[in-house]
Design a protein around this motif. Structure first.
Motif, PDB file in Angstrom:
ATOM      1  N   VAL A  75       0.997  -1.156   0.220  1.00 12.77           N
ATOM      2  CA  VAL A  75       0.082  -0.119  -0.072  1.00 12.77           C
ATOM      3  C   VAL A  75       0.836   1.195  -0.072  1.00 12.77           C
ATOM      4  CG1 VAL A  75      -1.669   1.569   1.445  1.00 12.77           C
ATOM      5  CG2 VAL A  75      -1.946  -1.227   1.097  1.00 12.77           C
ATOM      6  N   VAL A  76       0.478   2.252  -0.831  1.00 10.09           N
ATOM      7  CA  VAL A  76       1.297   3.569  -0.708  1.00 10.09           C
ATOM      8  C   VAL A  76       0.302   4.574  -0.068  1.00 10.09           C
ATOM      9  CG1 VAL A  76       1.927   5.321  -2.289  1.00 10.09           C
ATOM     10  CG2 VAL A  76       2.010   3.072  -3.212  1.00 10.09           C
ATOM     11  N   LEU A  77       1.060   5.279   0.928  1.00 13.27           N
ATOM     12  CA  LEU A  77       0.534   6.222   1.888  1.00 13.27           C
ATOM     13  C   LEU A  77       0.944   7.785   1.195  1.00 13.27           C
ATOM     14  CD1 LEU A  77      -0.766   7.158   4.390  1.00 13.27           C
ATOM     15  CD2 LEU A  77       1.407   7.055   5.530  1.00 13.27           C
ATOM     16  N   CYS A  78      -0.027   8.320   0.874  1.00 12.83           N
ATOM     17  CA  CYS A  78       0.017   9.652   0.253  1.00 12.83           C
ATOM     18  C   CYS A  78      -0.353  10.899   0.979  1.00 12.83           C
ATOM     19  CB  CYS A  78      -0.835   9.893  -1.120  1.00 12.83           C
ATOM     20  SG  CYS A  78      -0.491   8.438  -2.220  1.00 12.83           S
ATOM     21  N   MET A  79       0.654  11.759   0.877  1.00 17.33           N
ATOM     22  CA  MET A  79       0.391  13.308   1.645  1.00 17.33           C
ATOM     23  C   MET A  79      -0.399  13.888   0.544  1.00 17.33           C
ATOM     24  SD  MET A  79       0.231  15.487   4.036  1.00 17.33           S
ATOM     25  CE  MET A  79       1.183  14.680   5.258  1.00 17.33           C
ATOM     26  N   GLU A  80      -1.475  14.461   1.011  1.00 20.60           N
ATOM     27  CA  GLU A  80      -2.312  15.130  -0.093  1.00 20.60           C
ATOM     28  C   GLU A  80      -2.228  16.799   0.323  1.00 20.60           C
ATOM     29  OE1 GLU A  80      -6.863  15.339  -2.038  1.00 20.60           O
ATOM     30  OE2 GLU A  80      -6.335  14.198  -0.095  1.00 20.60           O
ATOM     31  N   PRO A  81      -1.844  17.683  -0.329  1.00 24.71           N
ATOM     32  CA  PRO A  81      -1.970  19.144   0.103  1.00 24.71           C
ATOM     33  C   PRO A  81      -3.280  19.474   0.142  1.00 24.71           C
ATOM     34  CG  PRO A  81      -1.028  18.804  -2.098  1.00 24.71           C
ATOM     35  CD  PRO A  81      -1.015  17.583  -1.675  1.00 24.71           C
ATOM     36  N   ILE A  82      -3.735  20.361   1.200  1.00 23.40           N
ATOM     37  CA  ILE A  82      -4.956  20.897   1.394  1.00 23.40           C
ATOM     38  C   ILE A  82      -4.926  22.341   1.394  1.00 23.40           C
ATOM     39  CG2 ILE A  82      -7.149  21.000   2.744  1.00 23.40           C
ATOM     40  CD1 ILE A  82      -6.501  18.082   1.615  1.00 23.40           C
ATOM     41  N   SER A  83      -5.543  22.918   0.495  1.00 19.35           N
ATOM     42  CA  SER A  83      -5.235  24.702   0.212  1.00 19.35           C
ATOM     43  C   SER A  83      -5.786  25.263   1.525  1.00 19.35           C
ATOM     44  CB  SER A  83      -6.080  25.062  -0.825  1.00 19.35           C
ATOM     45  OG  SER A  83      -7.617  24.660  -0.916  1.00 19.35           O
ATOM     46  N   SER A 134      -7.097  24.186   5.214  1.00 17.12           N
ATOM     47  CA  SER A 134      -5.888  23.604   6.364  1.00 17.12           C
ATOM     48  C   SER A 134      -4.741  24.620   6.214  1.00 17.12           C
ATOM     49  CB  SER A 134      -5.333  22.235   5.720  1.00 17.12           C
ATOM     50  OG  SER A 134      -4.095  21.614   6.436  1.00 17.12           O
ATOM     51  N   ASN A 135      -4.005  24.566   7.262  1.00 16.25           N
ATOM     52  CA  ASN A 135      -2.851  25.400   7.471  1.00 16.25           C
ATOM     53  C   ASN A 135      -1.478  24.591   7.436  1.00 16.25           C
ATOM     54  OD1 ASN A 135      -2.752  24.386  10.026  1.00 16.25           O
ATOM     55  ND2 ASN A 135      -3.088  26.260  11.211  1.00 16.25           N
TER      56      ASN A 135
END
Length: 280
Positions: free
Chosen positions: A150-158, A162-163
């Motif tokens: 399984v690949v764990l992804c960091m997703e940017p949240i604008s 999110s801060n």
């Protein structure tokens, strides 16, 4: 291009009914949030998980993975919390989600979850950042990612949602610092539309680590709605050799900002028709 959709938006109807709808519309895969199909991710029975997997596969679809680790109400978790007990609890739950993902046949877990990553008022951003890095580098978590594939992804949240890790560049830097082949980047059209450069530039920067892409318009009401143009996005994905899914996530359903009645089934149909018309 393979097209996916998030099941969570259809969790108010029987699971098999939603899966049949996705297949009838022409989707190739489905993303599944744990809380939309099981009572508790850490205690779901093996036969329950097998039934989810078999239900998706019998409809001719793939299980893509898990689009969200936490809901907004899961306030007892935080990936970079100053309290090590909270971080430990959060990483333990994240490992449970990875196991859930693998058990239902998925290969991706996306870490968006702004409530469980945001920097609290009065707390150093650097402290939260370093703690989050430590959490993503948890040896048991990385070993589990390797063993389950399984690949764990960091997703940017604008900003505004999110801060913490609010753009593509920040997500890429974070993943480079984690430095593990099973940790990648997921990008989303809804948030790409809020960056200060083109989505194509963002996709090119993320290319070495890009594991998943969500489709939605800048209004949060589907890929076909708003001013975000998916023609250049599809061209860029082809240019960089992206072979993953372009998967619909309807953000008005997530952030509860519905300004007028929204029919997820209609959005799903129109979004797929729009994307396929551009792909040719």
């Amino acid at each position: 291009m393979k097209y996916g959709i998030c099941h969570e938006h259809f969790a108010d109807q029987p699971f098999d009914t939603a899966i049949e709808l996705f297949a009838d519309l022409g989707y190739d895969g489905v993303e599944i949030t744990p809380w939309s199909v099981v009572d508790a991710v850490d205690s779901a029975a093996d036969d329950e998980l097998a039934a989810i997997r078999e239900g998706v596969e019998s409809a001719g679809l793939d299980v893509i993975g898990v689009p969200r680790v936490f809901s907004a109400s899961d306030t007892e978790y935080h990936i970079g919390h100053l309290d090590p007990d909270v971080r430990e609890r959060t990483v333990a739950y994240l490992r449970d989600v990875v196991e859930f993902c693998a058990a239902i046949g998925g290969g991706l877990v996306l870490y968006g979850s702004p409530v469980q990553r945001n920097v609290p008022d009065g707390v150093s951003h650097d402290r939260i950042y370093e703690n989050t890095l430590d959490s993503f580098r948890d040896p048991a978590l990385l070993e589990l990612l390797e063993s389950t594939d399984v690949v764990l992804c960091m997703e940017p949240i604008s900003p505004g949602y999110s801060n913490f890790i609010t753009n593509t560049a920040a997500a890429v830097e974070f993943v480079e610092r984690v430095e593990h082949p099973k940790v990648g980047v997921a990008l989303d059209g809804f948030h790409l539309a809020r960056e200060n450069r083109s989505p194509s530039d963002c996709l090119r920067e993320a290319e070495p680590y890009l594991a998943h892409v969500h489709s939605d318009g800048d209004t949060g009401r589907g890929a076909a709605d708003g001013t975000l143009e998916y023609g250049p996005i599809l061209e860029t994905l082809s240019e960089i050799g992206y072979d993953g899914y372009l998967s619909l996530e309807i953000h008005e359903c997530i952030f509860d900002e519905v300004s007028e009645p929204l029919d997820p089934a209609l959005v799903a149909e129109e979004s797929l028709e729009y994307l396929r018309s551009l792909a040719g």
